[in-house]
Scaffold this motif. Sequence first.
Motif, PDB file in Angstrom:
ATOM      1  N   ARG A  85       7.157   6.391 -13.548  1.00 52.04           N
ATOM      2  CA  ARG A  85       6.404   6.846 -14.719  1.00 52.04           C
ATOM      3  C   ARG A  85       5.364   5.799 -15.143  1.00 52.04           C
ATOM      4  O   ARG A  85       4.239   6.146 -15.513  1.00 52.04           O
ATOM      5  CB  ARG A  85       7.359   7.145 -15.874  1.00 52.04           C
ATOM      6  N   ASP A  86       5.747   4.508 -15.090  1.00 54.32           N
ATOM      7  CA  ASP A  86       4.798   3.438 -15.416  1.00 54.32           C
ATOM      8  C   ASP A  86       3.601   3.454 -14.464  1.00 54.32           C
ATOM      9  O   ASP A  86       2.448   3.305 -14.880  1.00 54.32           O
ATOM     10  CB  ASP A  86       5.482   2.071 -15.331  1.00 54.32           C
TER      11      ASP A  86
ATOM     12  N   SER B 143       1.331   6.447 -15.176  1.00 47.58           N
ATOM     13  CA  SER B 143       0.575   6.243 -16.406  1.00 47.58           C
ATOM     14  C   SER B 143      -0.612   5.319 -16.151  1.00 47.58           C
ATOM     15  O   SER B 143      -1.744   5.587 -16.600  1.00 47.58           O
ATOM     16  CB  SER B 143       1.483   5.656 -17.487  1.00 47.58           C
TER      17      SER B 143
END
Length: 244
Positions: free
Chosen positions: A75-76, A79
């Motif tokens: 997810r990091d 993003s």
Amino acid sequence: MRYAIYFTPPSGDPLSKVAANWLGRNPFSGEAVKTPVIRSFETEEIARLTVEPRRYGFHATLKAPFRLDEKFTERDLLSALMHFASSAGPVTIPRLQVAALGHFFALVPDEPLPELDQLANDVVVAFDRFRAPASDAEKARRRPETLSISQLRNLEQWGYPHAFEDFRFHMTLTGRVEEKDRLRVARILDEFFEPVLNEPVDIANLALFIETRPGAPFEVHSLHPLAMPSLTGSGTGAGRKKSA
């Protein structure tokens, strides 16, 4: 699991379709594509020539495959990729050509494009914090004994030898081709890709590819459009025609 940040055209782009036909696999669906029938070229020979690029899928490397540092999650990474893409502009390649790069063949721009080199440099730097340090085995697979001083420096610092001054945008079409076969293979590749070589190619997205387990085929996880208007005035409006 390994991740890579590549460029690849959208799945419906004519270049993607022709490349998938040549390589024998669609990296968007993961499905095999029937090997083309080419006069004077055995099907088995095409399969042998494309075994390595088939696994990686049709692409140009911007950030080479890496394991995710344990400090970060997928997810990091996603993003950060979305944020980067929103602040970067597209680059148009006026024309691609088939070229021999050492012992293999690839599609490359037919003229220097400093803005494309800069985009690649920016991607390498921006996403290096997500990369787990390369293991000794990973470094060994890059055959350091064959690398130049600058390539060795890149391998140590960035995990990939072909960065910055050693970067050349290319979309790999074959594995190793023996010298005695290179003229014949070059002729066939020119003929096979000729229908799409005269159309400009918009580098208008960054693609996140994923290798789910060691040795597994790389597949497209997601495409991230480059949203900032092009400073060169050559944005997506000048690119190749999309299929219906």
